[in-house]
Motif scaffolding. Structure first.
Motif, short mmCIF file in Angstrom:
data_model
loop_
_atom_site.label_atom_id
_atom_site.label_comp_id
_atom_site.label_asym_id
_atom_site.label_seq_id
_atom_site.Cartn_x
_atom_site.Cartn_y
_atom_site.Cartn_z
N GLN A 189 5.95 1.80 -8.16
CA GLN A 189 3.79 0.88 -8.26
C GLN A 189 4.33 -0.31 -7.99
O GLN A 189 5.18 -0.95 -8.64
CB GLN A 189 3.19 1.70 -8.65
N ASP B 128 6.42 0.08 2.15
CA ASP B 128 6.05 -1.33 2.52
C ASP B 128 6.18 -2.56 2.16
O ASP B 128 5.45 -2.53 0.87
CB ASP B 128 4.86 -1.07 3.08
N ARG C 178 0.79 -0.91 0.16
CA ARG C 178 0.09 -0.18 0.12
C ARG C 178 0.98 1.08 -0.17
O ARG C 178 0.32 2.50 -0.35
CB ARG C 178 -1.10 0.54 1.10
N LEU C 179 2.15 1.03 0.41
CA LEU C 179 2.89 1.54 0.61
C LEU C 179 4.45 1.95 -0.05
O LEU C 179 4.58 0.92 -0.22
CB LEU C 179 3.22 2.69 2.66
N ALA D 1 6.33 -5.66 -0.31
CA ALA D 1 5.04 -6.86 -0.32
C ALA D 1 5.79 -8.23 -0.96
O ALA D 1 6.22 -8.08 -0.84
CB ALA D 1 4.54 -6.28 -1.71
#
Length: 232
Positions: free
Chosen positions: A198, A27, A23-24, A29
């Motif tokens: 992203q 953060d 999400r950040l 994944a």
């Protein structure tokens, strides 16, 4: 003769797989998944003179980690290199394997395994091992892995340093999990991809998936679409 351990019901329960992070940009994944199995120990056959050891198979946690970079000039993903290791042999004391390496026997005392009172009273892995070696027992165990990748930058990990750093990269891990002397294996593939900071792919597939399938442009585009739209 020492007590003999065997493993069966090896699986990765679908309902325990979760996607985490992303999400950040700070953060990492990835996923949480459990390698679940049942442990069966037959008691030693020649009284206490046989000792308290248990003939235990070796956990095999094989990972082939492939790294890709994005070529801005051709606008194509390019394979860079791979790391191929048995992660348990590489670092058996890591947090991922702690429950197997240090607590495999005392976990038999958990109420979910319906242990007899004498076993349930054991408080250490050593004491539980001694009791199980003498009497035998069967119980369930799960090893949780949390493979993740930073969305920006690069980081070290169980397989060594990232072979591609920055905010645009793809990492694919082919897992081959099981135990020595046991034919049953569990295989799965994790695909993580970032593009300019992203998260664009966060996908986990159970089964023996071939590299050509994982690398196919149509599949990569579908997994990007699924993440972007929430479609599953």
């Amino acid at each position: 003769m020492k007590a003999k351990m065997t493993i069966d019901n090896l699986s990765i329960p679908y309902e325990r797989i979760t996607m985490v992070g992303g999400r950040l940009s700070t953060d990492p994944a990835g996923h949480h998944f459990d390698l679940s199995f049942r442990i069966n120990v037959k008691p030693r056959t020649f009284s206490k003179l046989s000792g308290t050891d248990i003939d235990c198979p070796v956990l095999q946690w094989n990972e082939r980690i492939e790294w890709f970079r994005y070529d801005d000039l051709t606008q194509q993903w390019v394979f860079v290199d791979e790391v191929d290791k048995d992660m348990y042999a590489f670092k058996p004391t890591s947090n991922t394997f702690k429950i197997w390496h240090s607590y495999r026997y005392v976990m038999a005392t958990d109420e979910t395994n319906s242990p007899p009172a004498a076993l349930k009273a054991m408080k250490s892995d050593e004491d539980a091992r001694k009791w199980i070696a003498e009497h035998g027992f069967s119980w369930n165990l799960a090893i949780r892995d949390v493979p993740a990748m930073g969305i920006t930058g690069g980081s070290g990990g169980g397989g060594g340093d990232s072979l591609v750093t920055g905010n645009t990269r793809r990492r694919v891990i082919y897992f081959d999990l099981g135990f020595s002397g046991h034919a049953q294996r569990v295989r799965l593939v994790q695909i993580l991809e970032t593009f300019r900071g992203q998260l664009t792919i966060c996908h986990l597939i159970r089964g023996d998936i071939q590299k050509a399938t994982v690398d196919h442009p149509q599949n990569l585009a579908r997994w990007r679409f699924e993440l972007a739209t929430g479609a599953r």
